[in-house]
Enzyme design. Structure first.
Site, PDB file in Angstrom:
ATOM      1  N   ARG A  39       0.939  -1.448   0.381  1.00  0.00           N
ATOM      2  CA  ARG A  39      -0.007   0.164   0.165  1.00  0.00           C
ATOM      3  C   ARG A  39       1.056   1.627   0.173  1.00  0.00           C
ATOM      4  O   ARG A  39       1.060   2.096  -0.789  1.00  0.00           O
ATOM      5  CB  ARG A  39      -1.075  -0.041   1.566  1.00  0.00           C
ATOM      6  CG  ARG A  39      -2.342   1.067   1.323  1.00  0.00           C
ATOM      7  CD  ARG A  39      -3.116   0.021   2.118  1.00  0.00           C
ATOM      8  NE  ARG A  39      -2.387  -0.306   3.483  1.00  0.00           N
ATOM      9  CZ  ARG A  39      -2.694  -0.080   4.704  1.00  0.00           C
ATOM     10  NH1 ARG A  39      -4.377   0.072   4.927  1.00  0.00           N
ATOM     11  NH2 ARG A  39      -1.667  -0.744   5.541  1.00  0.00           N
ATOM     12  N   ALA A  42       6.575   4.472  -0.048  1.00  0.00           N
ATOM     13  CA  ALA A  42       7.924   4.730  -0.197  1.00  0.00           C
ATOM     14  C   ALA A  42       8.137   3.269   0.371  1.00  0.00           C
ATOM     15  O   ALA A  42       9.339   2.869   0.340  1.00  0.00           O
ATOM     16  CB  ALA A  42       7.961   5.994   1.703  1.00  0.00           C
ATOM     17  N   ARG A  43       7.677   2.822   1.196  1.00  0.00           N
ATOM     18  CA  ARG A  43       8.026   1.541   1.817  1.00  0.00           C
ATOM     19  C   ARG A  43       7.868   0.705   0.725  1.00  0.00           C
ATOM     20  O   ARG A  43       8.940  -0.229   0.534  1.00  0.00           O
ATOM     21  CB  ARG A  43       7.040   0.529   2.717  1.00  0.00           C
ATOM     22  CG  ARG A  43       6.755   1.852   4.008  1.00  0.00           C
ATOM     23  CD  ARG A  43       6.149   0.989   5.034  1.00  0.00           C
ATOM     24  NE  ARG A  43       5.900   1.587   6.199  1.00  0.00           N
ATOM     25  CZ  ARG A  43       4.617   0.902   7.167  1.00  0.00           C
ATOM     26  NH1 ARG A  43       3.847   0.456   7.796  1.00  0.00           N
ATOM     27  NH2 ARG A  43       5.048   1.616   8.401  1.00  0.00           N
ATOM     28  N   ASN A  91      -0.373 -12.316   1.094  1.00  0.00           N
ATOM     29  CA  ASN A  91      -0.149 -12.700   2.547  1.00  0.00           C
ATOM     30  C   ASN A  91      -0.251 -11.037   3.462  1.00  0.00           C
ATOM     31  O   ASN A  91      -0.042 -11.681   4.393  1.00  0.00           O
ATOM     32  CB  ASN A  91       1.867 -12.385   1.962  1.00  0.00           C
ATOM     33  CG  ASN A  91       2.409 -12.298   3.291  1.00  0.00           C
ATOM     34  OD1 ASN A  91       2.805 -12.634   4.396  1.00  0.00           O
ATOM     35  ND2 ASN A  91       2.640 -10.510   3.855  1.00  0.00           N
ATOM     36  N   SER A 148      -2.916 -19.230   9.515  1.00  0.00           N
ATOM     37  CA  SER A 148      -2.062 -19.065  10.600  1.00  0.00           C
ATOM     38  C   SER A 148      -3.511 -20.277  11.994  1.00  0.00           C
ATOM     39  O   SER A 148      -3.865 -20.159  11.811  1.00  0.00           O
ATOM     40  CB  SER A 148      -2.080 -18.240  11.923  1.00  0.00           C
ATOM     41  OG  SER A 148      -2.115 -18.468  13.041  1.00  0.00           O
ATOM     42  N   TYR A 164      -9.114 -11.354  14.441  1.00  0.00           N
ATOM     43  CA  TYR A 164      -8.223 -12.366  14.160  1.00  0.00           C
ATOM     44  C   TYR A 164      -7.948 -14.152  14.433  1.00  0.00           C
ATOM     45  O   TYR A 164      -8.492 -14.445  12.790  1.00  0.00           O
ATOM     46  CB  TYR A 164      -7.204 -11.892  14.722  1.00  0.00           C
ATOM     47  CG  TYR A 164      -5.536 -12.556  14.394  1.00  0.00           C
ATOM     48  CD1 TYR A 164      -5.306 -11.554  12.346  1.00  0.00           C
ATOM     49  CD2 TYR A 164      -4.604 -13.639  14.480  1.00  0.00           C
ATOM     50  CE1 TYR A 164      -4.018 -12.695  12.390  1.00  0.00           C
ATOM     51  CE2 TYR A 164      -3.436 -14.265  13.974  1.00  0.00           C
ATOM     52  CZ  TYR A 164      -3.140 -13.620  11.979  1.00  0.00           C
ATOM     53  OH  TYR A 164      -2.084 -14.371  12.233  1.00  0.00           O
ATOM     54  N   LYS A 168      -8.432 -15.892   9.856  1.00  0.00           N
ATOM     55  CA  LYS A 168      -7.906 -17.266   9.669  1.00  0.00           C
ATOM     56  C   LYS A 168      -8.693 -18.743   9.363  1.00  0.00           C
ATOM     57  O   LYS A 168      -8.370 -18.954   8.695  1.00  0.00           O
ATOM     58  CB  LYS A 168      -6.910 -17.245  10.561  1.00  0.00           C
ATOM     59  CG  LYS A 168      -5.807 -15.949  10.627  1.00  0.00           C
ATOM     60  CD  LYS A 168      -5.160 -15.726   8.851  1.00  0.00           C
ATOM     61  CE  LYS A 168      -4.423 -14.879   9.432  1.00  0.00           C
ATOM     62  NZ  LYS A 168      -3.918 -14.369   8.114  1.00  0.00           N
TER      63      LYS A 168
END
Length: 241
Positions: A39, A42-43, A91, A148, A164, A168
């Site tokens: 997203r 810069a990263r 991922n 997970s 979470y 999964k």
């Protein structure tokens, strides 16, 4: 001008850091052209530079998995840049807020559940379906959904995280649905568990390295054409669901 790419291409979502970056790195080192989905501009740019410095053929793909438009644009970017897609590694994932018992099931914040599902489940569906036309043209397409063991109803591992962990579980279930739909095709889809990995996700307080966490994704991304379908694996083999 679109260049004809005779190298296999893999798109990894959430590839700018952690396990995603290690998956991109690993696929690059075994000869894939890697599309770095992320997203943050810069990263993403930084991750692509780091990969190229290691000799990986990498390019950036702007991708917010919570946006239909972004997923469609990302598919266009991959086609325009590489002309093909052989592997998708879903991922990108979030844990969701955990402050103040937010993920205690008895006082569960449903907005947190929605946010987690939007990335961890709906995001996988969005991106998968956006790139499916490209994958269908590949000789040996593979889809790897990073899950997970916390989502395992049998194992019930990890802390209580009622947004979470069920995300999964649902990701594992949707993986099985895709596998059934693809049963008579050459598309092989599985879910993989990276184990408890030291990333910012775990506050770097975990025994496994991102490279160790990425190993299962590399394995499932390069399965032979008669490989397993629609199951859930870690380094040890099949994970109880």
């Amino acid at each position: 001008m679109k260049h004809v790419n005779d190298k296999k291409t893999a798109l990894v979502t959430g590839a700018n850091k952690g396990i995603g970056f290690a998956i991109a790195q690993g696929l690059g080192k075994i000869g894939f052209t890697v599309a770095v989905g992320a997203r943050d501009d810069a990263r993403r740019g930084d991750a692509v530079q780091r990969l190229r410095a290691e000799g990986v053929d990498a390019f950036g793909v702007a991708l917010d998995v919570t946006s239909d438009d972004s997923a469609a644009a990302a598919a266009d970017t991959v086609e325009r840049t590489a002309g093909r897609l052989d592997v998708l590694v879903n991922n990108a994932g979030i844990s969701g807020r955990i402050d103040g018992g937010t993920q205690d099931p008895t006082k569960l914040d449903l907005d947190v559940v929605r946010a987690v599902l939007d990335t961890n489940v709906f995001g996988v569906i969005r991106v998968t379906n956006a790139v499916l036309p490209l994958l269908r043209r590949a000789d040996s397409p593979r889809i790897v959904n990073m899950s997970s063991s916390m989502g395992s109803l049998a194992l019930r591992t990890g802390p209580i995280m009622a947004a979470y962990a069920p995300s999964k579980s649902m990701l594992n279930s949707i993986t099985a649905q895709y596998a059934r739909q693809f049963a008579d095709t050459n598309i092989i889809v599985n879910a993989g568990c990276p184990g408890y990995v030291a990333t910012d996700f775990t506050g770097f307080n975990a025994p496994r390295t991102p490279e160790q966490g990425a190993a299962i994704a590399l394995h499932l991304a390069t399965l032979p054409d008669d490989g397993p379908r629609g199951s859930f694996f870690d380094d040890e083999g099949v994970v109880a669901w």
